[in-house]
Write a protein that holds these residues in place. Structure first.
Motif, mmCIF file in Angstrom:
data_model
loop_
_atom_site.group_PDB
_atom_site.id
_atom_site.type_symbol
_atom_site.label_atom_id
_atom_site.label_comp_id
_atom_site.label_asym_id
_atom_site.label_seq_id
_atom_site.Cartn_x
_atom_site.Cartn_y
_atom_site.Cartn_z
ATOM 1 N N ILE A 1 -39.287 34.187 24.473
ATOM 2 C CA ILE A 1 -38.464 34.933 25.272
ATOM 3 C C ILE A 1 -38.683 36.508 25.304
ATOM 4 N N ALA A 2 -39.080 36.833 24.308
ATOM 5 C CA ALA A 2 -39.316 38.215 24.081
ATOM 6 C C ALA A 2 -40.690 38.621 25.017
ATOM 7 N N MET A 3 -41.706 37.653 24.979
ATOM 8 C CA MET A 3 -42.877 37.719 25.908
ATOM 9 C C MET A 3 -42.430 37.703 27.225
ATOM 10 N N LEU A 4 -41.339 36.997 27.872
ATOM 11 C CA LEU A 4 -41.064 36.662 29.180
ATOM 12 C C LEU A 4 -40.002 37.518 29.797
ATOM 13 N N LEU A 5 -39.576 38.522 28.980
ATOM 14 C CA LEU A 5 -38.653 39.442 29.536
ATOM 15 C C LEU A 5 -39.242 40.328 30.557
ATOM 16 N N PRO A 6 -40.431 40.720 30.618
ATOM 17 C CA PRO A 6 -40.906 41.387 31.625
ATOM 18 C C PRO A 6 -40.927 40.505 33.189
ATOM 19 N N VAL A 7 -40.959 39.297 32.740
ATOM 20 C CA VAL A 7 -41.188 38.411 34.072
ATOM 21 C C VAL A 7 -39.856 38.484 34.692
ATOM 22 N N THR A 8 -38.801 38.540 33.843
ATOM 23 C CA THR A 8 -37.438 38.616 34.624
ATOM 24 C C THR A 8 -37.118 39.701 35.562
ATOM 25 N N PHE A 9 -38.118 40.595 35.648
ATOM 26 C CA PHE A 9 -37.743 41.995 36.410
ATOM 27 C C PHE A 9 -37.783 41.490 37.567
ATOM 28 N N ALA A 10 -38.653 40.668 38.153
ATOM 29 C CA ALA A 10 -38.737 40.051 39.547
ATOM 30 C C ALA A 10 -37.805 38.881 39.973
ATOM 31 N N LEU A 11 -36.778 38.488 39.130
ATOM 32 C CA LEU A 11 -36.065 37.392 39.388
ATOM 33 C C LEU A 11 -34.656 38.023 39.462
ATOM 34 N N SER A 12 -33.865 37.340 40.101
ATOM 35 C CA SER A 12 -32.203 37.716 40.069
ATOM 36 C C SER A 12 -31.561 37.399 38.587
ATOM 37 N N PRO A 13 -30.319 38.012 38.443
ATOM 38 C CA PRO A 13 -29.919 38.124 37.122
ATOM 39 C C PRO A 13 -29.596 36.570 36.768
ATOM 40 N N VAL A 14 -29.178 35.722 37.599
ATOM 41 C CA VAL A 14 -28.556 34.548 37.337
ATOM 42 C C VAL A 14 -29.921 33.520 37.264
ATOM 43 N N THR A 15 -30.922 33.837 38.006
ATOM 44 C CA THR A 15 -32.133 33.134 37.853
ATOM 45 C C THR A 15 -32.807 33.148 36.525
ATOM 46 N N ALA A 16 -32.867 34.585 36.087
ATOM 47 C CA ALA A 16 -33.315 35.032 34.768
ATOM 48 C C ALA A 16 -32.747 34.464 33.656
#
Length: 500
Positions: free
Chosen positions: A45-60
């Protein structure tokens, strides 16, 4: 009627191709990292946090939560087949699950884990639905003093439940609090602990600390151990549970679900505490406790149900109160803060599609997990043969790219390497990094609420004991410290966690 309306909002948010796809991706990655020893939900989850920047909050949040509870499923596979828990909460499962596999009952053990986890996950989600609204309404009555006291209780609980020395756990909490203060004071604009480095004026990003302390340090630790994986079976069959098996596992699953649902909500609780508590309970009330450790199906059914229930109900305080109950929830909360959303009671009214979408996604995610775990068990078995030296370069590159993408700064990558080295040193010193992350996340929030409470009370520090809810929370925190400081209880705690 309100509940039906809220669930309808949740289903509308989840039942879109994008969110369903990321829900499946989350539980798939959770199962994968649970199966592969050396990884885990925290570094992933720590490594994937940057990926969530491009997603909507609910999707992330749907994807990240799928990784969390999916890892509880996947961790049982390695625990049963090679006596090597893929996730810390699966340590207890290895005690009896591996012995069942050695006796030719690997399929029964895996099916028990899958069925117990699915049932517990489904029930825990119902619990989440039922208690979320009352808790959110209660949280609206909280003022700065209550929030400060609640966070104190959460930090104390993380110290109490951390493995190893209590002093070291407190030290990690304090270090996390100090790291959270680095940067510019929001109230006065003064620079604090920046050491004259301009890159630190905006503070240290949670992603850098989490990736370094968990991702990089975990890679270094795994590389110093020679690989030795003895797989009991290369092909699993007999996944169907018999009538006798169902009778033996029914009550442990129910007890584990209830215990995990309760412990997951408590500050410092979660999947690992729930699984240990369930195993201890089953062994204590068993008619033949001598069978535990030699292939008792109850030793698999209870803990596997408890860890999945605990994983899902641990979302309750984070979503409703805005307070993470464990370090993993702190990372989830960090993902929302990055998106500009402050978790708490107002999320339910201001972001209902986020709140109820995440809850509904847990039902769908648990269904996906049953499809992934049992029919595809052959794939997971073959993945156990992948050498770690093939995996770690990709993980290392992903960490570097993810951190660099935060601010296109080489300084951030250097900071990542520093925290990776520090995390490795802490591991060698038996200092658990999880309390540090919780302190880092809660530190700025505690400071803000402390200042607000003092301003509203005109500098009267007694406000924290004059308000009933705040006083009760502080008393609970103090009682927790006093209890765990007693020598007899401290020795019991050390023995309970030596196997993790």
């Amino acid at each position: 009627m309100d509940l039906l309306t809220n669930l309808t909002i949740g289903f509308e948010a989840v039942l879109t191709p994008v969110n369903l796809g990321y829900c499946f991706l989350g539980v798939f990655l959770g199962t994968l990292i649970g199966v592969l020893p050396g990884l885990g939900p925290m570094p992933t989850i720590a490594m994937l946090l940057p990926v969530t920047f491009a997603l909507s909050p609910v999707t992330a949040l749907i994807m990240l939560s799928g990784i969390y509870y999916g890892a509880q499923y996947g961790g049982s596979t390695t625990a049963i087949l090679i006596n090597l828990p893929g996730e810390s909460s699966s340590v207890v499962t290895a005690l009896d699950g591996y012995q069942m596999a050695r006796k030719g009952r690997a399929g029964v053990a895996l099916a028990t884990a899958a069925v117990g986890s699915f049932f517990a996950g489904t029930v825990a989600t119902f619990v989440l639905v039922l208690v979320a609204t009352p808790l959110a309404h209660m949280a609206l009555k909280f003022g700065p003093a209550e929030y400060f006291s609640m966070m104190c209780l959460g930090l104390v609980a993380s110290c109490v439940l951390a493995r190893g020395s209590l002093i070291k756990a407190i030290g990690m909490i304090v270090l996390g609090l100090l790291l959270g203060l680095v940067g510019t004071d929001v109230t006065t604009g003064a620079l604090r602990y920046t050491l004259g480095i301009p890159d630190l004026e905006d503070g240290i990003d949670l992603v850098i600390v989490a990736m370094g302390m968990f991702g990089l340090s975990e890679i270094i630790r795994n590389l110093e151990h020679a690989e030795h994986r003895e797989t009991v079976v290369t092909k699993v069959s007999g996944l169907r549970l018999g009538l006798q098996d169902l009778k033996q596992m029914a009550m442990p699953v129910l007890r584990g679900t209830a215990l995990g649902s309760i412990l997951g909500v408590l500050p410092g609780g979660g999947a690992m505490l729930s699984s240990f508590a369930s195993y201890a309970l089953e062994k204590k009330i068993a008619k033949r406790p001598q069978e535990f450790g030699h292939g008792a199906i109850q030793g698999v059914a209870g803990p596997e149900s408890a860890n999945n229930a605990g994983a899902q109900t641990s979302f309750i305080p984070m979503l409703t109160l805005g307070i993470p109950s464990n370090p993993l929830m702190a990372l989830m909360m960090g993902a929302l803060v990055i998106q500009g959303i402050q978790p708490g009671p107002t999320v339910m009214t201001e972001q209902p599609e986020l709140f109820w979408g995440v809850i509904v996604s847990m039902w769908i995610g648990n269904l996906f997990l049953v499809i992934l775990n049992l029919p595809l068990i052959g794939i997971w078995v073959r993945l156990l043969t992948v050498p770690y030296h093939v995996l770690f370069p990709a993980v290392l590159v992903f960490c570097g790219i993810g951190v660099y993408s935060l601010g296109n700064s080489g300084f951030d990558v250097g900071l990542l390497a520093l925290f990776g080295l520090v995390g490795y040193i802490f591991a060698k010193l038996d200092c658990e990094p999880a309390p540090l992350i919780l302190g880092f996340m809660l530190g700025p929030m505690m400071e803000e609420n402390l200042r607000r409470a003092m301003l509203l009370s005109h500098g009267n520090a007694l406000v924290f004991v004059e308000r009933p809810i705040s006083a009760v929370l502080l008393v609970l925190a103090l009682a927790s410290v006093l209890l765990i400081a007693l020598p007899s209880l401290r020795r019991t705690r050390e023995v309970a966690f030596t196997e993790d």
